[in-house]
Design a protein around this motif. Structure first.
Motif, PDB file in Angstrom:
ATOM      1  N   VAL A  48      48.905 -27.611  21.251  1.00 53.49           N
ATOM      2  CA  VAL A  48      48.782 -27.640  19.798  1.00 53.49           C
ATOM      3  C   VAL A  48      49.814 -26.691  19.221  1.00 53.49           C
ATOM      4  O   VAL A  48      49.937 -25.551  19.659  1.00 53.49           O
ATOM      5  CB  VAL A  48      47.358 -27.221  19.356  1.00 53.49           C
ATOM      6  CG1 VAL A  48      47.261 -27.207  17.845  1.00 53.49           C
ATOM      7  CG2 VAL A  48      46.318 -28.162  19.959  1.00 53.49           C
ATOM      8  N   THR A 100      51.848 -25.311  15.432  1.00 53.65           N
ATOM      9  CA  THR A 100      51.844 -25.291  13.969  1.00 53.65           C
ATOM     10  C   THR A 100      53.288 -25.318  13.482  1.00 53.65           C
ATOM     11  O   THR A 100      54.185 -24.794  14.131  1.00 53.65           O
ATOM     12  CB  THR A 100      51.136 -24.037  13.404  1.00 53.65           C
ATOM     13  OG1 THR A 100      51.736 -22.874  13.963  1.00 53.65           O
ATOM     14  CG2 THR A 100      49.653 -24.049  13.724  1.00 53.65           C
ATOM     15  N   ALA A 150      50.349 -29.130  11.670  1.00 51.52           N
ATOM     16  CA  ALA A 150      49.968 -28.994  13.080  1.00 51.52           C
ATOM     17  C   ALA A 150      50.311 -30.280  13.810  1.00 51.52           C
ATOM     18  O   ALA A 150      50.347 -31.357  13.214  1.00 51.52           O
ATOM     19  CB  ALA A 150      48.475 -28.700  13.206  1.00 51.52           C
ATOM     20  N   ALA A 168      44.609 -25.885  13.298  1.00 52.67           N
ATOM     21  CA  ALA A 168      45.235 -26.065  14.607  1.00 52.67           C
ATOM     22  C   ALA A 168      44.395 -25.424  15.709  1.00 52.67           C
ATOM     23  O   ALA A 168      44.117 -26.054  16.739  1.00 52.67           O
ATOM     24  CB  ALA A 168      46.640 -25.478  14.606  1.00 52.67           C
TER      25      ALA A 168
END
Length: 186
Positions: A43, A45, A60, A27
């Motif tokens: 981004v 996770t 991710a 990620a």
């Protein structure tokens, strides 16, 4: 960047990395590298995403904007020793369809079996292998002619975040956005 005991040990997963640490590495280092190339990149996770047939947790996810539209990429990260089988790529494709994502990416520390590569190429799933400190992109999408693998190499010391991308013997900084996020380079 991999941190162990509050110190940076490199931009490649260290030998004792856990699956969760590998997911965070993917990620941060792989998807995060696209930040300068796209608008509003976020981004995450372990995001849970509702699909038409249930809720899926992805290792991710990446969201970004292009031309006023919102896009979502879902990623599975596999810290495996054995080659990745076609079935794992098929499962990711089904999840992509269920949640309405625009792109699916499978990142692994091992090679992909021929059936996995063929299926991914046919269905537009990106396959990425992390090997010897670099990301090697095996497939990208289904609509383009095959081209040499894209290799992304990290460089720099402490406090420096850099990436060198090579494809078709030229450096292309926009390739992360194109290969991972499924949109043409800017």
């Amino acid at each position: 960047m991999v941190v162990q005991d509050d110190r940076v040990v490199g931009r490649y997963p260290y030998p004792g990395i856990t699956p969760r640490e590998f997911e965070e590495f993917v990620a941060g280092e792989l998807l995060g590298a696209a930040s300068p190339q796209v608008d509003g990149l976020v981004v995450s996770t372990h995001e849970k995403v509702a699909g038409v047939d249930g809720v899926y947790e992805f290792d991710a996810t990446a969201r970004y904007r292009f031309a006023g539209l919102e896009f979502r990429v879902v990623v599975e990260a596999k810290l495996h020793r054995n080659p990745i089988k076609r079935e794992l790529v098929q499962v990711l494709r089904q999840k992509v369809q269920s949640v309405g994502a625009h792109k699916g990416v499978l990142v692994a520390t091992s090679a992909f079996q021929a059936g996995a590569v063929e299926f991914a190429r046919t269905h537009g799933i990106a396959l990425v292998t992390v090997t010897e400190g670099r990301f090697v992109f095996t497939t990208r999408d289904m609509g383009r002619a095959a081209r040499p693998a894209l290799v992304a190499c990290y460089h720099g010391g402490a406090g420096v975040r850099g990436m060198v991308l090579a494809a078709d013997d030229e450096d292309h900084p926009e390739c992360v956005a194109e290969f991972l996020l499924g949109r043409p380079g800017v």
